[in-house]
Design a protein around this motif. Structure first.
Motif, PDB file in Angstrom:
ATOM      1  N   LYS A  98       0.835  -1.194   0.000  1.00 19.20           N
ATOM      2  CA  LYS A  98       0.000   0.000   0.000  1.00 19.20           C
ATOM      3  C   LYS A  98       0.867   1.240   0.000  1.00 19.20           C
ATOM      4  O   LYS A  98       1.840   1.332   0.742  1.00 19.20           O
ATOM      5  N   TYR A  99       0.519   2.160  -0.814  1.00 23.98           N
ATOM      6  CA  TYR A  99       1.304   3.393  -0.820  1.00 23.98           C
ATOM      7  C   TYR A  99       0.448   4.622  -0.658  1.00 23.98           C
ATOM      8  O   TYR A  99       0.971   5.747  -0.669  1.00 23.98           O
ATOM      9  N   GLY A 100      -0.817   4.463  -0.478  1.00 26.35           N
ATOM     10  CA  GLY A 100      -1.610   5.651  -0.258  1.00 26.35           C
ATOM     11  C   GLY A 100      -3.070   5.336  -0.046  1.00 26.35           C
ATOM     12  O   GLY A 100      -3.515   4.229  -0.292  1.00 26.35           O
ATOM     13  N   GLN A 101      -3.737   6.294   0.428  1.00 22.90           N
ATOM     14  CA  GLN A 101      -5.172   6.155   0.621  1.00 22.90           C
ATOM     15  C   GLN A 101      -5.782   7.522   0.515  1.00 22.90           C
ATOM     16  O   GLN A 101      -5.244   8.500   1.028  1.00 22.90           O
ATOM     17  N   LYS A 102      -6.888   7.585  -0.167  1.00 27.25           N
ATOM     18  CA  LYS A 102      -7.512   8.875  -0.395  1.00 27.25           C
ATOM     19  C   LYS A 102      -9.000   8.788  -0.190  1.00 27.25           C
ATOM     20  O   LYS A 102      -9.630   7.791  -0.482  1.00 27.25           O
ATOM     21  N   GLU A 103      -9.531   9.853   0.264  1.00 25.21           N
ATOM     22  CA  GLU A 103     -10.966   9.971   0.298  1.00 25.21           C
ATOM     23  C   GLU A 103     -11.427  10.462  -1.058  1.00 25.21           C
ATOM     24  O   GLU A 103     -10.880  11.400  -1.609  1.00 25.21           O
ATOM     25  N   ILE A 104     -12.419   9.811  -1.545  1.00 23.20           N
ATOM     26  CA  ILE A 104     -12.933  10.141  -2.857  1.00 23.20           C
ATOM     27  C   ILE A 104     -14.229  10.919  -2.699  1.00 23.20           C
ATOM     28  O   ILE A 104     -15.013  10.665  -1.792  1.00 23.20           O
ATOM     29  N   LEU A 105     -14.399  11.822  -3.608  1.00 23.19           N
ATOM     30  CA  LEU A 105     -15.372  12.884  -3.370  1.00 23.19           C
ATOM     31  C   LEU A 105     -16.775  12.375  -3.085  1.00 23.19           C
ATOM     32  O   LEU A 105     -17.346  12.671  -2.063  1.00 23.19           O
ATOM     33  N   ASN A 106     -17.321  11.630  -3.979  1.00 26.03           N
ATOM     34  CA  ASN A 106     -18.695  11.206  -3.769  1.00 26.03           C
ATOM     35  C   ASN A 106     -18.795   9.795  -3.229  1.00 26.03           C
ATOM     36  O   ASN A 106     -19.845   9.176  -3.307  1.00 26.03           O
ATOM     37  N   ALA A 107     -17.723   9.326  -2.755  1.00 28.55           N
ATOM     38  CA  ALA A 107     -17.716   7.956  -2.257  1.00 28.55           C
ATOM     39  C   ALA A 107     -17.710   7.953  -0.750  1.00 28.55           C
ATOM     40  O   ALA A 107     -17.173   8.853  -0.102  1.00 28.55           O
ATOM     41  N   LYS A 108     -18.326   6.958  -0.236  1.00 23.20           N
ATOM     42  CA  LYS A 108     -18.365   6.849   1.209  1.00 23.20           C
ATOM     43  C   LYS A 108     -17.062   6.318   1.760  1.00 23.20           C
ATOM     44  O   LYS A 108     -16.675   6.639   2.865  1.00 23.20           O
ATOM     45  N   PHE A 109     -16.436   5.510   0.991  1.00 18.47           N
ATOM     46  CA  PHE A 109     -15.263   4.829   1.500  1.00 18.47           C
ATOM     47  C   PHE A 109     -14.017   5.329   0.803  1.00 18.47           C
ATOM     48  O   PHE A 109     -14.049   5.658  -0.387  1.00 18.47           O
ATOM     49  N   PRO A 110     -12.954   5.376   1.513  1.00 19.69           N
ATOM     50  CA  PRO A 110     -11.713   5.829   0.900  1.00 19.69           C
ATOM     51  C   PRO A 110     -11.206   4.811  -0.117  1.00 19.69           C
ATOM     52  O   PRO A 110     -11.615   3.649  -0.105  1.00 19.69           O
ATOM     53  N   ARG A 111     -10.339   5.247  -0.939  1.00 21.99           N
ATOM     54  CA  ARG A 111      -9.727   4.376  -1.935  1.00 21.99           C
ATOM     55  C   ARG A 111      -8.285   4.143  -1.515  1.00 21.99           C
ATOM     56  O   ARG A 111      -7.580   5.061  -1.124  1.00 21.99           O
ATOM     57  N   SER A 112      -7.898   2.924  -1.603  1.00 19.90           N
ATOM     58  CA  SER A 112      -6.536   2.583  -1.228  1.00 19.90           C
ATOM     59  C   SER A 112      -5.725   2.292  -2.475  1.00 19.90           C
ATOM     60  O   SER A 112      -6.225   1.703  -3.424  1.00 19.90           O
ATOM     61  N   TYR A 113      -4.497   2.668  -2.418  1.00 20.31           N
ATOM     62  CA  TYR A 113      -3.623   2.529  -3.574  1.00 20.31           C
ATOM     63  C   TYR A 113      -2.518   1.534  -3.252  1.00 20.31           C
ATOM     64  O   TYR A 113      -1.865   1.630  -2.219  1.00 20.31           O
ATOM     65  N   PHE A 114      -2.329   0.630  -4.167  1.00 18.69           N
ATOM     66  CA  PHE A 114      -1.326  -0.394  -3.968  1.00 18.69           C
ATOM     67  C   PHE A 114      -0.415  -0.455  -5.180  1.00 18.69           C
ATOM     68  O   PHE A 114      -0.850  -0.268  -6.309  1.00 18.69           O
TER      69      PHE A 114
END
Length: 300
Positions: A131-147
């Motif tokens: 994992k190298y990051g995690q972001k909150e996405i605008l219209n999404a309830k859940f954050p997005r994780s980056y791998f």
DNA sequence: CAAATTTGACCAGC
DNA sequence: GCTGGTCAAATTTG
């Protein structure tokens, strides 16, 4: 281009699968002895199947005349990195509060790699990710994780993936793979399957790869602070390995090479989704995925 | 102690 | 300027 044909095929497969699963569900529900566990599982599969169908259709026929440019954006791969990114301390630079030492200079934002998205309750695959990051996405309830691939630097593998919970079906994750693996993963995984599965569909149930978990399967404690009065989460967290492995890769269809998974978000009804109310979401992987579960409150 | 994750800053595209 | 993607220091984990 025969991609339309391929997409039709995918939609057909998804719908057929949905039909079959629904039939199974019907049989399950008609049997009094069976618990609700398998039924819920089937429901998840069915929903995933239909979600996938919708996703495919979404790319099949662009609803609005938007985004005709998305596919053609070749190049731009090497973002202009001319100034060596050295914004040292020559006054200008960006504000760099704190002890950020090294230059954080330019980096390439990959613009167009092969991407494909699947929805699955299974977060693992035969590759090892970091994992190298995690972001909150605008219209999404859940954050997005980056791998990224673990072997990015050792073997130059450029594959990445993004994982985000599906709002409509919190059991499911939308997993977007970007780029193909160029690493050699044979050393770690018994399954010598290289990543050539873009633009194909895993409807074959004999595929049954048991995803080699590189996870340590740690149990979660913080998971419990969401308890809505019911403690069913505990049960499911004990059960999840079974759930995971019994879920073969049925419902993984995918659309390919488009923009990223915006269509999934568009499906979302922005209501509150009760978190773990039905006792779902009990499975928690290692903690790289774990933080995906928590609905994010925007604290910017 | 090395490897993995977290987290806020940085960066690019729109 | 906003948003999503990436970097990298700090922190955690094995």
């Amino acid at each position: 281009m025969d991609t339309n044909k391929a997409k039709k095929l995918k939609v057909m497969n998804q719908l057929v699968e949905g039909h079959e699963l629904t039939t199974q569900l019907q049989q399950l529900l008609s049997q009094p002895g069976s618990g609700l566990g398998p039924a819920e599982d089937l429901v998840a599969k069915i929903l995933g199947s239909f979600n996938n169908s919708i996703s495919i259709l979404d790319t099949f026929e662009p609803i609005s005349s938007s985004s005709s440019s998305l596919a053609a954006v070749e190049g731009s791969q090497n973002a202009s990195c001319d100034n060596d990114g050295k914004f040292e301390d020559s006054g200008d630079s960006r504000k760099r509060l704190g002890p950020v030492k090294g230059k954080r200079g330019c980096y390439k934002r990959k613009k167009r790699s092969e991407t494909w998205t699947k929805e699955s309750t299974i977060l693992e695959d035969e590759f090892s990710w970091r994992k190298y990051g995690q972001k909150e996405i605008l219209n999404a309830k859940f954050p997005r994780s980056y791998f990224r691939c673990t072997h990015k630097y050792t073997q130059g593998c450029k594959a990445t993936k993004q994982v985000q919970k599906v709002e409509l079906e919190p059991k499911m994750f939308s997993i977007t793979y970007i780029g193909n693996h160029t690493c050699n993963t044979n050393a770690e995984t018994p399954k010598s399957k290289t990543c050539d599965h873009h633009d194909e569909i895993f409807m074959d149930s004999e595929e049954h790869k048991s995803p080699s978990l590189t996870t340590s399967m740690k149990e979660e404690e913080e998971n419990h602070h969401h308890h809505n009065g019911s403690s069913t989460e505990n049960d499911l967290s004990l059960v999840w390995p079974d759930m995971i492995f019994e879920e073969d890769y049925h419902h993984q269809a995918i659309y390919v090479n488009g923009e990223t998974s915006t269509s999934i978000n568009d499906l979302g009804s922005p209501d509150h989704l009760v978190f773990g109310a039905g006792g779902d979401f009990g499975f928690s992987e290692n903690e790289q995925y774990f933080s995906i579960f928590s609905p994010c409150s925007n604290l910017s």
